[in-house]
Every structure is written in structure tokens, then in C-alpha cells.
Enzyme design. Structure first.
Site, PDB file in Angstrom:
ATOM      1  N   ASP A 136     -83.917 -69.480  11.461  1.00 29.75           N
ATOM      2  CA  ASP A 136     -83.864 -70.258  10.217  1.00 29.75           C
ATOM      3  C   ASP A 136     -83.980 -69.201   8.967  1.00 29.75           C
ATOM      4  O   ASP A 136     -83.849 -69.528   7.859  1.00 29.75           O
ATOM      5  CB  ASP A 136     -85.515 -71.057   9.957  1.00 29.75           C
ATOM      6  CG  ASP A 136     -85.506 -71.967  10.961  1.00 29.75           C
ATOM      7  OD1 ASP A 136     -84.689 -72.395  11.620  1.00 29.75           O
ATOM      8  OD2 ASP A 136     -86.996 -72.239  11.482  1.00 29.75           O
ATOM      9  N   ARG A 171     -62.574 -89.721   7.059  1.00 28.46           N
ATOM     10  CA  ARG A 171     -64.136 -90.153   7.032  1.00 28.46           C
ATOM     11  C   ARG A 171     -64.995 -89.117   6.322  1.00 28.46           C
ATOM     12  O   ARG A 171     -64.503 -87.945   6.041  1.00 28.46           O
ATOM     13  CB  ARG A 171     -64.680 -90.212   8.650  1.00 28.46           C
ATOM     14  CG  ARG A 171     -64.216 -91.437   9.228  1.00 28.46           C
ATOM     15  CD  ARG A 171     -64.687 -91.116  10.872  1.00 28.46           C
ATOM     16  NE  ARG A 171     -64.528 -92.474  11.609  1.00 28.46           N
ATOM     17  CZ  ARG A 171     -64.459 -92.661  12.822  1.00 28.46           C
ATOM     18  NH1 ARG A 171     -64.596 -91.553  13.601  1.00 28.46           N
ATOM     19  NH2 ARG A 171     -64.180 -93.709  13.365  1.00 28.46           N
ATOM     20  N   GLU A 231     -81.815 -79.754   7.902  1.00 31.97           N
ATOM     21  CA  GLU A 231     -82.531 -81.036   8.538  1.00 31.97           C
ATOM     22  C   GLU A 231     -83.779 -81.311   7.467  1.00 31.97           C
ATOM     23  O   GLU A 231     -84.357 -82.304   7.421  1.00 31.97           O
ATOM     24  CB  GLU A 231     -83.065 -80.567   9.971  1.00 31.97           C
ATOM     25  CG  GLU A 231     -83.828 -79.351   9.697  1.00 31.97           C
ATOM     26  CD  GLU A 231     -84.519 -78.800  11.154  1.00 31.97           C
ATOM     27  OE1 GLU A 231     -84.441 -79.615  12.298  1.00 31.97           O
ATOM     28  OE2 GLU A 231     -85.162 -77.764  11.288  1.00 31.97           O
ATOM     29  N   ARG A 301     -79.453 -72.672  19.126  1.00 27.46           N
ATOM     30  CA  ARG A 301     -80.320 -71.858  19.411  1.00 27.46           C
ATOM     31  C   ARG A 301     -79.941 -71.249  20.833  1.00 27.46           C
ATOM     32  O   ARG A 301     -80.645 -70.232  21.138  1.00 27.46           O
ATOM     33  CB  ARG A 301     -81.833 -72.583  19.568  1.00 27.46           C
ATOM     34  CG  ARG A 301     -82.338 -72.453  18.156  1.00 27.46           C
ATOM     35  CD  ARG A 301     -83.778 -72.907  18.183  1.00 27.46           C
ATOM     36  NE  ARG A 301     -84.493 -73.235  19.395  1.00 27.46           N
ATOM     37  CZ  ARG A 301     -85.716 -74.058  19.532  1.00 27.46           C
ATOM     38  NH1 ARG A 301     -86.031 -74.542  18.288  1.00 27.46           N
ATOM     39  NH2 ARG A 301     -86.414 -74.179  20.561  1.00 27.46           N
TER      40      ARG A 301
HETATM   41  O1  F6P Z   1     -87.660 -72.492  13.940  1.00 22.96           O
HETATM   42  C1  F6P Z   1     -86.454 -72.818  14.617  1.00 22.96           C
HETATM   43  C2  F6P Z   1     -86.285 -74.382  14.785  1.00 22.96           C
HETATM   44  O2  F6P Z   1     -85.201 -74.418  15.455  1.00 22.96           O
HETATM   45  C3  F6P Z   1     -86.178 -75.088  13.327  1.00 22.96           C
HETATM   46  O3  F6P Z   1     -84.788 -74.777  12.902  1.00 22.96           O
HETATM   47  C4  F6P Z   1     -86.371 -76.320  13.788  1.00 22.96           C
HETATM   48  O4  F6P Z   1     -86.921 -76.956  12.986  1.00 22.96           O
HETATM   49  C5  F6P Z   1     -87.368 -76.250  14.999  1.00 22.96           C
HETATM   50  O5  F6P Z   1     -87.251 -74.968  15.333  1.00 22.96           O
HETATM   51  C6  F6P Z   1     -87.421 -77.039  16.291  1.00 22.96           C
HETATM   52  O6  F6P Z   1     -88.553 -76.914  16.857  1.00 22.96           O
HETATM   53  P1  F6P Z   1     -88.563 -77.543  18.317  1.00 22.96           P
HETATM   54  O7  F6P Z   1     -88.033 -76.395  19.328  1.00 22.96           O
HETATM   55  O8  F6P Z   1     -90.112 -77.112  18.538  1.00 22.96           O
HETATM   56  O9  F6P Z   1     -88.291 -78.686  18.448  1.00 22.96           O
END
Ligand code: F6P
Length: 374
Positions: A136, A171, A231, A301
Site C-alpha cells: 500500500d 467498453r 479499493e 500481493r
Molecule cells: O495491506 C495490504 C492489503 O493487501 C490491502 O491493500 C488490502 O486492503 C488488505 O491488505 C487485504 O487484507 P486481507 O489480506 O486481510 O484480505
């Protein structure tokens, strides 16, 4: 003289570069300084339940390029650790475990939540060093955190790829990017991927402004648009509702008031959860174009860290070992330009680094004609 014994753990959401940082710290601590190293399982959970393993050169070998974390992770909190009857403060249990394991220092790799956990352990007298990781990029007092560069590459590639399909089908494609309440990841990937509109939490949007940017593109002959949506991005009304609900939690003076305020905040968040889908429907009726949504989610991630993150994680990890050697604790190892610098954890814990609305990236996006929804 007994050698220095150090514990290490990874906490919070995983992120590319965690293993590179464990290796960077471990190889410097063991190979360069002759220290001993133990790894705690699953973040704070391992500290509380005393689950750890000795880490040696063999275990640190071959992990530089590996995604995730070899130690496992969790989002558990040291002062509200889940128990059968709810939760309990486990700080003194952790102190006992730390002493019994004969530790001289503890290295905690994590984001904002981990900085707060680390601060609690510093206050309880432990020698803690925090290393900043998160996709983040929202940790205060550091230029950046490992994981961010990799996630930005992944999100950029995704935005690149949706361009051709948006173009072929005429789109709007809304691509939802992670980032929690910060817009760094969306802004960076949106700029790099040439999104036509970028929506971030720090700049509340109106549907009409977004629709107008898209209609203007259509008038100029581009009957498709790519919208990068954080998000955490919300329209003006939802932002105000969410802010009010958060303020209610902060200002609650009794446990009952806090419980009620938290329930209200959860309700507000639940009603706003599908906001990207709602925006897609609203844009369809405002522009007459078909709209589709792609949620990037956890692919951002996962997997191997980028070269930039491998270098960052290695140098921050090595710098943390230098700080253990120098007995400098209660700090986060901040990235500063090409270097690393200890910053008191007290200046980090509880703070969040958001995108300033006049940040250079925002200004550059505006100058190249990207819509920001405001
Ligand atoms: O902090 C990293 C992150 O991937 C955020 O971008 C996201 O809101 C959150 O973790 C998601 O968390 P979890 O892995 O608990 O679903």
C-alpha cells in the site's frame, strides 16, 4: 561471550520482498556479525504461542526470489489476541517468551498494524526494530516500503492488458486496485498504465465528473475508457458518511458507545463494499457505454518480488542487522533515497501516509489529461 540472539517475524498481509528482507537481515546478522537467529511462526501468533524455529544459512538460502513469507503471517494483535472468550492482552506473555528464548532483539517485518504492535512491545521494554513492508506504500516516515514496487508492476500490467479488450468492445473497464485507504498503488499503476480516469480515496469523486471525462473521450473518437479505481475510493457522499462513522468511533467515550459506533462503521462499510460495481452501473447509464469490472485482488500481493523490491528489502534488512549490532532499538528502518535511516517507532505507529492531493504524481496525472473524478 554469548552471541547476540535475535528473533524475527513477518506480520500483516504478506507482500513480495518479505523473504528477501528475512534473508538480508539473516545473512548479515549470522554471516557478518556472528549472531543467532530464530524465526517466529505466523507473526504475533508465534510470539504469543511461543512457536519458533532456529534459522541458519541453509534456511535462508534460495528464498530471495520466493513470494510470500517462509515464516507465515497473521493479522493478530498483541494487545487483543484472540482467545476462547474473545480476546486478551498478551504483552506480558510475549515478554516472558522473549526472555525465556534468551533474545536480545526482535525484528518485526510489517505495515502500519505491525508498527503499532511493535510500539506496544517497545513500551513493555523489548528491543524491537521494525522493517516497513506493504504493497500500500502507506507507512509514515519512510520513502517507500518493500512490496509496493512489485504490486505496482503487476497492477500496471493488468491495466495495460485491459486496454486492448476495452478498445475492441468499446467498453468502460473499471480495474479495482488494492491499497486499503491509500491511493498510491492505484495512482502509480494508473499513471504507468495510462488509465483514462484514476480514482483514489484522497480525492473523492462524483459520478458526473467521471462520466464527463468518458463522454469527452467518446466525442473525440475514443469510444472506450479504462478507469483505475482504488479499493478505498468513494464518491463525495460515501466519503462523508464513512468519515462521520469513523469520527463517531474515535469520539466514543464509553465501551458501549464504542461498540455501537463500531457496529455503525461496519454497516457503512458493508453498504459501500461493492462500490466499483455500483460505479460501473452508474457509468453505463450516464454514458451509454457498456461497463465491466476487474478486481485485481490478491494477484497484486503474490509471486516473486521485482528487482527494485529485492534490492530495497536486502538493504533495509542488512541495515536492521547493523542497528542490532549498534544496539539501537525502538526504531523503524526507513528508506531514505538510496540509504536507510532509523526513525523512532513513536513517530511511525498510528500514522498513515496518504497521497497529498497536490502530490507531484497527482499533478502530473492532471497535466497529461487523466481524469481524477473531481
Ligand atoms: O495491506 C495490504 C492489503 O493487501 C490491502 O491493500 C488490502 O486492503 C488488505 O491488505 C487485504 O487484507 P486481507 O489480506 O486481510 O484480505
Amino acid at each position: 561471550m554469548a552471541s547476540t540472539r535475535v528473533g524475527i517475524l513477518t506480520a500483516g498481509g504478506d507482500s513480495p520482498g518479505l523473504n528477501a528482507a528475512i534473508r538480508g537481515f539473516g545473512k548479515t546478522a549470522i554471516g557478518h556479525y556472528g549472531m543467532e537467529l530464530v524465526g517466529y511462526r505466523d507473526g504475533v501468533t508465534g510470539l504469543v504461542l511461543d512457536r519458533f524455529e532456529e534459522l541458519d544459512g541453509r534456511k535462508l538460502s534460495g528464498i530471495l526470489t520466493v513470494g510470500g513469507t517462509i515464516l507465515g503471517t497473521s493479522r493478530d494483535k498483541v494487545h487483543k489476541f484472540p482467545t476462547e472468550d474473545g480476546s486478551a492482552d498478551m504483552v506480558s506473555r510475549v515478554v516472558e517468551n522473549y526472555e525465556r528464548a534468551g533474545l536480545d532483539a526482535l525484528i518485526m517485518l510489517g505495515g502500519g498494524g505491525t508498527a503499532k504492535n511493535a510500539m506496544r512491545l517497545v513500551d513493555a521494554g523489548l528491543n524491537v526494530i521494525h522493517l516497513p513492508k506493504t504493497i500500500d506504500n502507506d507507512i509514515a516516515m519512510t520513502d517507500t516500503s518493500f512490496g509496493f514496487a512489485t504490486a505496482m508492476e503487476i497492477a500496471t500490467e493488468a491495466i495495460d492488458r485491459v486496454h486492448s479488450t476495452a478498445h475492441s468492445h468499446h467498453r468502460i473497464i473499471l480495474t479495482e486496485v488494492m491499497g486499503h485507504r491509500a491511493g498510491w498503488l492505484t495512482l502509480g499503476a494508473g499513471i504507468a498504465g495510462g488509465a483514462d480516469v484514476i480514482l483514489i480515496p484522497e480525492i473523492p469523486y462524483t459520478v458526473e465528473r467521471v462520466a464527463e471525462t468518458i463522454r469527452e473521450r467518446t466525442r473525440r473518437g475514443s469510444s472506450f475508457s479504462v478507469v483505475a479505481v482504488a479499493e478505498g475510493a468513494r464518491d463525495v457522499a460515501d466519503t462523508a458518511d464513512h468519515e462521520a462513522a469513523r469520527l463517531l468511533v474515535k469520539s466514543a467515550r464509553t465501551p458501549e458507545a464504542e461498540r455501537a459506533a463500531r457496529a455503525h462503521l461496519r454497516h457503512v462499510e458493508d453498504t459501500q463494499r461493492e462500490h466499483t460495481f455500483r460505479l460501473a452501473r452508474e457509468l453505463e447509464s450516464a454514458t451509454g457505454l457498456e461497463a465491466r469490472v476487474t478486481i485485481l485482488g490478491y494477484v497484486q500481493r503474490g509471486g516473486s518480488p521485482s528487482a527494485a523490491d529485492r534490492v530495497l528489502a536486502t538493504r533495509l534488512g542488512a541495515a536492521a542487522a547493523d542497528l542490532v549490532k549498534a544496539k539501537e532499538f525502538g526504531v523503524m528502518v526507513a528508506a531514505r533515497g538510496d540509504g536507510a535511516e532509523p526513525v523512532p517507532l513513536r513517530e511511525v505507529a498510528g500514522k498513515v501516509k496518504l497521497v497529498p492531493p497536490d502530490h507531484d504524481w497527482v499533478l502530473a496525472a492532471r497535466k497529461v489529461g487523466t481524469g481524477l473524478g473531481d
